[in-house]
Motif scaffolding. Structure first.
Motif, short mmCIF file in Angstrom:
data_model
loop_
_atom_site.label_atom_id
_atom_site.label_comp_id
_atom_site.label_asym_id
_atom_site.label_seq_id
_atom_site.Cartn_x
_atom_site.Cartn_y
_atom_site.Cartn_z
N VAL A 1 40.40 37.66 42.01
CA VAL A 1 40.48 39.11 42.03
C VAL A 1 41.09 39.59 40.72
O VAL A 1 42.10 39.05 40.27
CB VAL A 1 41.34 39.61 43.22
CG1 VAL A 1 41.48 41.12 43.20
CG2 VAL A 1 40.76 39.13 44.54
N HIS A 2 40.47 40.59 40.12
CA HIS A 2 41.00 41.18 38.89
C HIS A 2 41.88 42.35 39.29
O HIS A 2 41.46 43.22 40.05
CB HIS A 2 39.86 41.63 37.98
CG HIS A 2 38.93 40.52 37.63
ND1 HIS A 2 39.21 39.59 36.66
CD2 HIS A 2 37.74 40.16 38.15
CE1 HIS A 2 38.23 38.72 36.60
NE2 HIS A 2 37.32 39.04 37.50
N SER A 3 43.10 42.35 38.78
CA SER A 3 44.05 43.41 39.13
C SER A 3 44.67 43.97 37.85
O SER A 3 44.45 43.44 36.76
CB SER A 3 45.16 42.85 40.04
OG SER A 3 46.10 42.12 39.29
N VAL A 4 45.45 45.03 38.01
CA VAL A 4 46.15 45.60 36.84
C VAL A 4 47.20 44.63 36.31
O VAL A 4 47.67 44.79 35.18
CB VAL A 4 46.77 46.97 37.17
CG1 VAL A 4 45.69 47.99 37.49
CG2 VAL A 4 47.76 46.88 38.30
N LEU A 5 47.55 43.63 37.09
CA LEU A 5 48.51 42.62 36.66
C LEU A 5 47.83 41.38 36.09
O LEU A 5 48.48 40.40 35.79
CB LEU A 5 49.40 42.21 37.84
CG LEU A 5 50.22 43.33 38.48
CD1 LEU A 5 50.93 42.83 39.72
CD2 LEU A 5 51.21 43.89 37.47
N GLY B 1 41.70 45.62 50.65
CA GLY B 1 40.77 46.51 49.97
C GLY B 1 39.92 45.81 48.93
O GLY B 1 39.49 46.43 47.96
N ILE B 2 39.64 44.51 49.14
CA ILE B 2 38.85 43.75 48.18
C ILE B 2 37.57 43.19 48.80
O ILE B 2 36.94 42.30 48.23
CB ILE B 2 39.68 42.61 47.55
CG1 ILE B 2 40.23 41.67 48.60
CG2 ILE B 2 40.78 43.17 46.66
CD1 ILE B 2 40.86 40.40 48.06
N PRO C 1 42.12 47.53 44.42
CA PRO C 1 41.98 48.98 44.57
C PRO C 1 42.55 49.77 43.37
O PRO C 1 41.95 50.75 42.92
CB PRO C 1 42.76 49.29 45.85
CG PRO C 1 42.65 48.02 46.65
CD PRO C 1 42.72 46.93 45.61
N ALA C 2 43.69 49.34 42.85
CA ALA C 2 44.29 50.05 41.70
C ALA C 2 43.41 49.94 40.47
O ALA C 2 43.22 50.92 39.74
CB ALA C 2 45.68 49.52 41.42
#
Length: 100
Positions: free
Chosen positions: A40-44, A71-72, A79-80
């Protein structure tokens, strides 16, 4: 480092495999079939999540209930990050993108 901490915390939580079977969308029972990884790609940054996987032998479909909660489901963006991409997309014209 924050991404690693979130990844470790989510992977340590095994509550998504609390039962050996769950109700499938077809109405039959889906049975626990192990844990599956998802990038999963996140803002982190990128996260590698391990989730409980359930498979329904009646309809042949499988799913990870935790994906819905996080939410993935059907996406590899958090989601963010999805909101951020939408905001940037709304700010940039098609003409600007075409010139890249």
């Amino acid at each position: 480092m924050a991404g690693q901490a979130v990844e470790q915390r989510l992977n340590a939580d095994l509550s998504d495999q609390a039962s050996t079977q769950v109700r499938c969308s077809c109405g039959k029972e889906a049975h626990f079939a192990g844990r599956r990884a998802k990038q999963v790609h996140s803002v982190l940054g990128p996260l590698r999540l391990e989730r409980a996987y359930y498979h329904c032998s009646a309809c042949g479909h499988g799913y990870c209930p935790r994906d819905e909660h996080l939410g993935i489901a059907n996406t590899s963006l958090s989601p963010a990050l999805t909101r951020m991409v939408g905001t940037v997309g709304a700010m940039v014209s098609f003409q600007e993108v075409a010139n890249c």
